[in-house]
Design a protein around this motif. Structure first.
Motif, short mmCIF file in Angstrom:
data_model
loop_
_atom_site.label_atom_id
_atom_site.label_comp_id
_atom_site.label_asym_id
_atom_site.label_seq_id
_atom_site.Cartn_x
_atom_site.Cartn_y
_atom_site.Cartn_z
N LEU A 191 -0.14 -1.01 -11.63
CA LEU A 191 -0.77 -2.11 -10.90
C LEU A 191 0.13 -2.69 -9.81
O LEU A 191 -0.33 -2.96 -8.70
CB LEU A 191 -1.21 -3.21 -11.87
N LEU A 192 1.39 -2.88 -10.11
CA LEU A 192 2.28 -3.50 -9.12
C LEU A 192 2.57 -2.58 -7.94
O LEU A 192 3.14 -3.02 -6.94
CB LEU A 192 3.58 -3.94 -9.78
N ILE A 193 2.16 -1.32 -8.04
CA ILE A 193 2.34 -0.39 -6.91
C ILE A 193 1.20 -0.51 -5.91
O ILE A 193 1.26 0.08 -4.82
CB ILE A 193 2.45 1.06 -7.40
N LEU A 194 0.16 -1.26 -6.24
CA LEU A 194 -0.95 -1.46 -5.31
C LEU A 194 -0.52 -2.36 -4.17
O LEU A 194 0.47 -3.09 -4.27
CB LEU A 194 -2.15 -2.07 -6.05
N PRO A 195 -1.26 -2.35 -3.04
CA PRO A 195 -0.89 -3.22 -1.92
C PRO A 195 -0.78 -4.68 -2.34
O PRO A 195 -1.59 -5.17 -3.14
CB PRO A 195 -2.04 -3.02 -0.93
N GLY A 196 0.23 -5.37 -1.82
CA GLY A 196 0.46 -6.75 -2.20
C GLY A 196 -0.71 -7.66 -1.93
O GLY A 196 -0.92 -8.65 -2.64
N TYR A 212 1.67 -11.98 -5.43
CA TYR A 212 2.02 -13.19 -6.17
C TYR A 212 2.58 -12.83 -7.55
O TYR A 212 3.57 -13.42 -8.00
CB TYR A 212 0.79 -14.08 -6.31
N GLU A 213 1.95 -11.88 -8.22
CA GLU A 213 2.40 -11.53 -9.56
C GLU A 213 3.78 -10.87 -9.55
O GLU A 213 4.57 -11.05 -10.46
CB GLU A 213 1.38 -10.62 -10.25
N LYS A 214 4.06 -10.11 -8.51
CA LYS A 214 5.40 -9.52 -8.39
C LYS A 214 6.47 -10.61 -8.34
O LYS A 214 7.57 -10.45 -8.88
CB LYS A 214 5.48 -8.68 -7.11
#
Length: 221
Positions: A191-196, A212-214
């Protein structure tokens, strides 16, 4: 609808997202609407078939399918009724079959509901769905349950994350087939590899973004 929150703008001529919070644990039921055709995807029909039918009727929607992020009772209670009413398929991950079909595993028996549901189509990680004019990638995210999935709308940068990723949190992993280590790997590696700029619509609580979650999700550090 134009959504400018977090700097992300959705095409007002393409998509509308209606959210209804339903059931005993305040589950988000999403209606993903193609504005031009009114074709609609219902994601996690949590409870209250009457409320779901009212949303459809009041907005002139044309249901095309039900997508399930996972099989827990609070995400599927109205699925059978809505499926029968509109003659639409239920779609879920193939690894979630046992949970969906077993009232003990989906926890409904503990709440006096005894829900058993059979999906019409079981999908896998990476499956591309084309429904209601949207291209949707299935992302298998085990951890909350073995067969939890998220749905990524490729052209809209929208992620329906179920109970995998929340605003500044993640889902529980202490239910049948759950795994804390798997859950964190799913979030970080898939999921964190998806566009910010991707807007995240979770199974409970407020929307957020990948960016935001990153930065602020303690489970993502």
């Amino acid at each position: 609808m134009i959504a400018e929150r977090y700097g992300h703008i959705m095409d007002e001529n393409k998509i509308r997202i209606i959210t209804k919070v339903l059931g005993s644990v305040s589950t988000n039921c999403y209606f993903i609407v193609n504005v031009s055709t009114k074709d609609t995807i219902i994601i996690d029909p949590a409870d209250s078939p009457a409320t779901i039918k009212s949303v459809i009727s009041e907005n002139g929607l044309k249901p095309q399918a039900i997508l399930l992020t996972h099989g827990h009772f609070d995400h599927i209670l109205a699925a059978n009724q809505i499926k029968e009413k509109f003659n639409i398929p239920v779609i879920a991950c193939d690894k979630e079959k046992n949970i969906i079909e077993n009232s003990s595993f989906n926890l409904s028996s503990s709440f006096g509901a005894n829900v058993q549901l059979k999906a019409d189509e079981y999908v896998q990680d990476g499956t591309l769905l084309n429904i209601a004019g949207f291209s949707i990638k299935v992302i298998h995210t085990p951890g909350h349950t073995e067969g939890s999935v998220c749905y990524y709308f490729l052209n809209e940068d929208i992620l329906i994350s179920g109970d995998t990723l929340f605003n500044e949190s993640v889902g529980r992993s202490d239910f049948p087939t759950g795994s804390a280590s798997q859950l964190i790997r799913s979030v970080k590696e898939k999921l964190l590899i998806l566009p910010g700029k991707t807007i995240v619509y979770p199974g409970h609580g407020d929307s957020t973004t990948i960016e935001y979650e990153k930065k602020y999700n303690p489970f993502c550090q």
